[in-house]
Design an enzyme around this catalytic site. Structure first.
Site, short mmCIF file in Angstrom:
data_model
loop_
_atom_site.label_atom_id
_atom_site.label_comp_id
_atom_site.label_asym_id
_atom_site.label_seq_id
_atom_site.Cartn_x
_atom_site.Cartn_y
_atom_site.Cartn_z
N ASP A 1 7.13 -1.09 -10.07
CA ASP A 1 6.42 -0.58 -11.22
C ASP A 1 7.20 -0.61 -12.58
OD1 ASP A 1 4.26 1.10 -12.28
OD2 ASP A 1 5.72 3.01 -11.93
N ASN B 1 -5.48 -2.44 -7.65
CA ASN B 1 -5.16 -3.16 -8.67
C ASN B 1 -6.17 -4.43 -9.16
OD1 ASN B 1 -1.51 -3.50 -8.09
ND2 ASN B 1 -2.69 -2.15 -9.31
#
Length: 247
Positions: free
Chosen positions: A26, A74
């Site tokens: 991340d 995503n």
């Protein structure tokens, strides 16, 4: 701390190192934004960090590394960003096929690869075949992966096997585990999330039931072996009882 880990005897090293580390990759986009760069520049930097951390894990004796590279959610990102991530995956898979035997590294992809391009699917199948021929450190890359979807998929596969006579009896945790992407792999001892968020975002929900969690504000492209050492030190400070009582 890196030197301390590498200089330990085999017995001491086995005691202080997690056997399996999972990481949520991340912060790539925020890393790029801070530098005035496009988001895909952050993903490129993050891919190099993954390479460095995987190498370090292998060097110090970690057996399994599982990373969350691309979730089922995503796909909502821009076409440009998704395409850039897929190009990086293509590049990494070609490099893995070239180097896996030489470096004695196995690789497995967790997730529904049917949505990937035929070329990427073919490369993934090739890495699977190579992995079956060697032993050693294993890197697992989660692509088009979601923890809830994995559990539903496992239940569906079991139901299909029962309906077609390949399985019978009551469904147990042990049976269901055999239908997970991670079948045959020990659960993560340590889950690391860089980037300053304090959630696991649908990552390895089944497997991380008893994992130790470590959160850091460091963005993934800035995550170094020294940062991994800090996570391992934190892991070693925990009292892991797995629901029992320490004697």
């Amino acid at each position: 701390m890196a030197d301390n880990i590498l200089n330990n005897s085999a017995g001491e090293q086995a005691k202080c190192l997690p056997r399996h580390i999972a990481i949520i990759l991340d912060g790539n986009g925020r890393w790029a934004k801070k530098r005035g760069l496009p988001r895909n520049a952050g993903h490129l930097a993050g891919s190099e960090t993954f390479r460095n951390i995987a190498t370090y894990c292998k060097e110090i004796g970690v057996e399994y590394l599982t990373v969350y590279a691309f979730s089922t959610e995503n796909w909502k990102r821009s076409t440009e960003e998704v395409s850039g991530i897929m190009r990086l995956l293509d590049k990494y898979l070609h490099e893995a096929i070239r180097d896996m035997r030489k470096k004695n590294i196995r690789m497995k992809v967790f997730g529904d690869i049917s949505r990937l391009s035929p070329k990427l699917q073919e490369l993934i199948h090739e890495t699977d075949e190579i992995s079956q021929q060697i032993e050693g450190f294993q890197a697992n890359i989660c692509i088009n992966y979601g923890g809830r979807a994995e559990i539903v998929r496992a239940a569906q596969l079991y139901a299909n096997d029962v309906a077609e006579g390949r399985a019978e009896g009551e469904l147990t945790e042990e049976k269901l585990e055999g239908y997970m992407y991670s079948a045959g792999i020990p659960d993560p001892d340590l889950l690391i999330r860089p980037g300053g968020e304090y959630r696991i975002s649908n990552f390895l929900l089944w497997q991380c039931a008893y994992s130790e969690f470590y959160f850091t504000d460091v963005l993934w492209p800035d995550f170094t072996p020294e940062e991994l050492d800090k996570a391992i030190a934190s892991y070693n400070s925990r009292d892991r009882r797995f629901g029992g009582v320490k004697t």
